[in-house]
Design a protein around this motif. Structure first.
Motif, PDB file in Angstrom:
ATOM      1  N   GLY A   1      -4.237  -6.192   3.737  1.00  0.00           N
ATOM      2  CA  GLY A   1      -4.099  -6.680   2.496  1.00  0.00           C
ATOM      3  C   GLY A   1      -3.352  -8.485   2.897  1.00  0.00           C
ATOM      4  O   GLY A   1      -3.134  -9.070   2.191  1.00  0.00           O
ATOM      5  N   LEU A   2      -2.326  -7.636   3.641  1.00  0.00           N
ATOM      6  CA  LEU A   2      -1.578  -8.993   4.435  1.00  0.00           C
ATOM      7  C   LEU A   2      -2.143  -9.910   4.884  1.00  0.00           C
ATOM      8  O   LEU A   2      -1.757 -11.542   4.596  1.00  0.00           O
ATOM      9  CB  LEU A   2      -0.400  -8.863   5.427  1.00  0.00           C
ATOM     10  CG  LEU A   2       0.866  -9.699   5.727  1.00  0.00           C
ATOM     11  CD1 LEU A   2       1.404  -9.945   4.565  1.00  0.00           C
ATOM     12  CD2 LEU A   2       1.217  -8.847   7.215  1.00  0.00           C
TER      13      LEU A   2
ATOM     14  N   ALA B   1      -4.153 -12.172   2.051  1.00  0.00           N
ATOM     15  CA  ALA B   1      -3.274 -12.895   1.680  1.00  0.00           C
ATOM     16  C   ALA B   1      -2.156 -13.712   2.422  1.00  0.00           C
ATOM     17  O   ALA B   1      -1.319 -15.442   1.093  1.00  0.00           O
ATOM     18  CB  ALA B   1      -1.645 -11.905   1.413  1.00  0.00           C
TER      19      ALA B   1
ATOM     20  N   ALA C   1      -0.810  -4.996   5.173  1.00  0.00           N
ATOM     21  CA  ALA C   1      -0.965  -4.979   3.657  1.00  0.00           C
ATOM     22  C   ALA C   1      -2.172  -4.138   3.531  1.00  0.00           C
ATOM     23  O   ALA C   1      -3.272  -3.661   4.274  1.00  0.00           O
ATOM     24  CB  ALA C   1      -1.708  -6.209   2.203  1.00  0.00           C
TER      25      ALA C   1
ATOM     26  N   SER D   1       5.646  -9.313  -1.938  1.00  0.00           N
ATOM     27  CA  SER D   1       5.150 -10.489  -2.006  1.00  0.00           C
ATOM     28  C   SER D   1       5.149 -11.138   0.144  1.00  0.00           C
ATOM     29  O   SER D   1       6.238 -11.169  -0.089  1.00  0.00           O
ATOM     30  CB  SER D   1       4.683 -11.562  -2.542  1.00  0.00           C
ATOM     31  OG  SER D   1       4.199 -10.880  -3.694  1.00  0.00           O
ATOM     32  N   TYR D   2       4.915 -12.013   0.459  1.00  0.00           N
ATOM     33  CA  TYR D   2       4.576 -12.747   1.770  1.00  0.00           C
ATOM     34  C   TYR D   2       5.119 -14.375   1.175  1.00  0.00           C
ATOM     35  O   TYR D   2       4.186 -14.826   0.826  1.00  0.00           O
ATOM     36  CB  TYR D   2       3.365 -12.362   2.228  1.00  0.00           C
ATOM     37  CG  TYR D   2       4.706 -13.315   3.896  1.00  0.00           C
ATOM     38  CD1 TYR D   2       4.948 -12.859   4.462  1.00  0.00           C
ATOM     39  CD2 TYR D   2       3.108 -13.897   4.581  1.00  0.00           C
ATOM     40  CE1 TYR D   2       5.262 -13.521   6.003  1.00  0.00           C
ATOM     41  CE2 TYR D   2       3.801 -14.714   5.754  1.00  0.00           C
ATOM     42  CZ  TYR D   2       4.744 -14.651   6.327  1.00  0.00           C
ATOM     43  OH  TYR D   2       5.206 -14.545   7.776  1.00  0.00           O
TER      44      TYR D   2
ATOM     45  N   PHE E   1       0.825  -7.940  -0.926  1.00  0.00           N
ATOM     46  CA  PHE E   1       0.930  -7.132   0.619  1.00  0.00           C
ATOM     47  C   PHE E   1       1.288  -5.857   0.149  1.00  0.00           C
ATOM     48  O   PHE E   1       1.113  -4.797   1.265  1.00  0.00           O
ATOM     49  CB  PHE E   1       1.236  -7.297   1.879  1.00  0.00           C
ATOM     50  CG  PHE E   1       2.140  -7.614   2.410  1.00  0.00           C
ATOM     51  CD1 PHE E   1       3.042  -7.130   2.817  1.00  0.00           C
ATOM     52  CD2 PHE E   1       2.888  -8.951   1.855  1.00  0.00           C
ATOM     53  CE1 PHE E   1       4.908  -6.461   2.969  1.00  0.00           C
ATOM     54  CE2 PHE E   1       4.351  -8.463   2.370  1.00  0.00           C
ATOM     55  CZ  PHE E   1       4.972  -7.763   2.802  1.00  0.00           C
ATOM     56  N   CYS E   2       1.587  -5.814  -0.519  1.00  0.00           N
ATOM     57  CA  CYS E   2       2.252  -4.053  -0.834  1.00  0.00           C
ATOM     58  C   CYS E   2       3.229  -4.416  -2.700  1.00  0.00           C
ATOM     59  O   CYS E   2       2.840  -4.622  -3.351  1.00  0.00           O
ATOM     60  CB  CYS E   2       3.705  -3.693  -0.028  1.00  0.00           C
ATOM     61  SG  CYS E   2       3.237  -3.252   1.469  1.00  0.00           S
TER      62      CYS E   2
ATOM     63  N   CYS F   1       5.891  -1.690   5.095  1.00  0.00           N
ATOM     64  CA  CYS F   1       6.081  -1.923   4.023  1.00  0.00           C
ATOM     65  C   CYS F   1       7.184  -3.691   4.002  1.00  0.00           C
ATOM     66  O   CYS F   1       6.399  -4.994   4.158  1.00  0.00           O
ATOM     67  CB  CYS F   1       5.926  -2.819   3.005  1.00  0.00           C
ATOM     68  SG  CYS F   1       4.972  -1.595   2.372  1.00  0.00           S
TER      69      CYS F   1
ATOM     70  N   ARG G   1     -10.893  -7.780  -2.585  1.00  0.00           N
ATOM     71  CA  ARG G   1      -9.416  -7.045  -3.011  1.00  0.00           C
ATOM     72  C   ARG G   1      -9.657  -7.233  -4.765  1.00  0.00           C
ATOM     73  O   ARG G   1     -10.934  -8.480  -5.057  1.00  0.00           O
ATOM     74  CB  ARG G   1      -8.906  -7.261  -2.768  1.00  0.00           C
ATOM     75  CG  ARG G   1      -8.287  -7.644  -1.558  1.00  0.00           C
ATOM     76  CD  ARG G   1      -7.054  -7.957  -0.883  1.00  0.00           C
ATOM     77  NE  ARG G   1      -5.823  -8.110  -1.589  1.00  0.00           N
ATOM     78  CZ  ARG G   1      -5.013  -8.119  -1.915  1.00  0.00           C
ATOM     79  NH1 ARG G   1      -4.883  -9.508  -0.486  1.00  0.00           N
ATOM     80  NH2 ARG G   1      -3.941  -8.507  -2.592  1.00  0.00           N
TER      81      ARG G   1
ATOM     82  N   GLY H   1      -3.817  -0.747   0.622  1.00  0.00           N
ATOM     83  CA  GLY H   1      -3.711  -2.155  -0.602  1.00  0.00           C
ATOM     84  C   GLY H   1      -2.377  -1.275  -1.571  1.00  0.00           C
ATOM     85  O   GLY H   1      -1.460  -2.044  -2.419  1.00  0.00           O
TER      86      GLY H   1
END
Length: 266
Positions: free
Chosen positions: A15-16, A19, A33, A55-56, A68-69, A85, A176, A218
């Motif tokens: 996920g990360l 992202a 993520a 979020s990042y 990402f989480c 996370c 996603r 995710g």
């Protein structure tokens, strides 16, 4: 079996990685993520105003809002998420997005800065438990918080109905998603999860799922809500995410209620 359960947690990075847009950021970014609720249906932040995206920061303007989480607002300036996370990340590398069910809709909701990160001091990895973190925001979120589950609440009775929420994958090997989803699940017997997951510890963890719905890559950090309270935090599960009937593992929030409350009061 221990190896198979670890594959799911390793994909937090998926996920990360998706992202992050800049290659340089990917080298210094957070762990991985995770994807989203399998089954269920689209959800709104009007129905679940305390649901937030963790979020990042360098990617907060992308189509996934850098998510990402997941996370849960438990006080005006406090967000509960999974420790895995936040591990290895500085507060400045994180953002919290509130009021945005569709992550690609940057006209909705609000992006808030994170001032500090608390990770449970005994957290090592998800399979050893203590997968709890609290993010302190630099300003109050304009949304009502979700009450914490406590040891006095009867939240973990087998069969207790609950709701899980998250963004991301809705199955194995699928793209996603950007819209928040909710899924109806039930709390599983500890004995069942103890058999299915070699790392399961009923003092620190709880399992939940249904014949049609479960968490997947995710969803990490997102909530399990039982009786209107935060009962669980998505932690890890078996990869692949099918068969759906196998429940995922979440943090047993009541075990950490006093630790979390201490951070809320701090």
């Amino acid at each position: 079996m221990r190896f198979r359960t670890r594959i799911w947690a390793a994909l937090v990075a998926l996920g990360l990685a998706l992202a992050i847009t800049a290659p340089a950021a990917a080298k210094t970014g957070p762990p991985a993520a995770q994807p989203s609720v399998i089954g269920g249906s689209e959800a709104s932040t009007e129905e679940f105003p305390w649901m937030v995206a963790v979020s990042y920061a360098p990617s907060v303007n992308n189509q996934y809002s850098g998510m990402f989480c997941g996370g849960t607002l438990v006080a005006p300036r406090k967000v509960v998420t999974a420790a895995h996370c936040a591990k290895g990340l500085k507060a400045a590398e994180l953002k919290v997005v509130t009021g945005r069910a569709d992550l690609k809709d940057h006209t909705s909701g609000k992006v808030l800065d994170v001032g500090s990160v608390w990770i449970h001091p005994q957290f090592y990895d998800v399979w050893n438990g203590n997968d709890v973190a609290v993010l302190t925001l630099t300003e109050a979120a304009d949304a009502p918080p979700l009450p914490l589950g406590t040891p006095d609440d009867d939240l973990y009775r087998p069969g207790a109905p609950g709701t899980i929420l998250g963004w991301g994958l809705t199955g194995d090997n699928v793209p996603r998603i950007t819209h928040l989803r909710k899924g109806a699940v039930a709390v599983s017997k500890d004995s069942f999860c103890d058999v299915e997951y070699a790392d399961f510890d009923p003092e620190m963890m709880v399992c939940a799922g249904s014949d049609t719905t479960r968490q997947c890559k995710g969803d990490s950090g997102g909530p399990l809500v039982v009786d209107g309270k935060l009962a669980g935090i998505v932690s890890f599960g078996r990869e692949p995410c099918t068969p759906v009937e196998l429940p995922g593992v979440l943090v047993r929030v009541a075990t950490y209620a006093s630790d979390i409350q201490q951070q809320i009061d701090n």
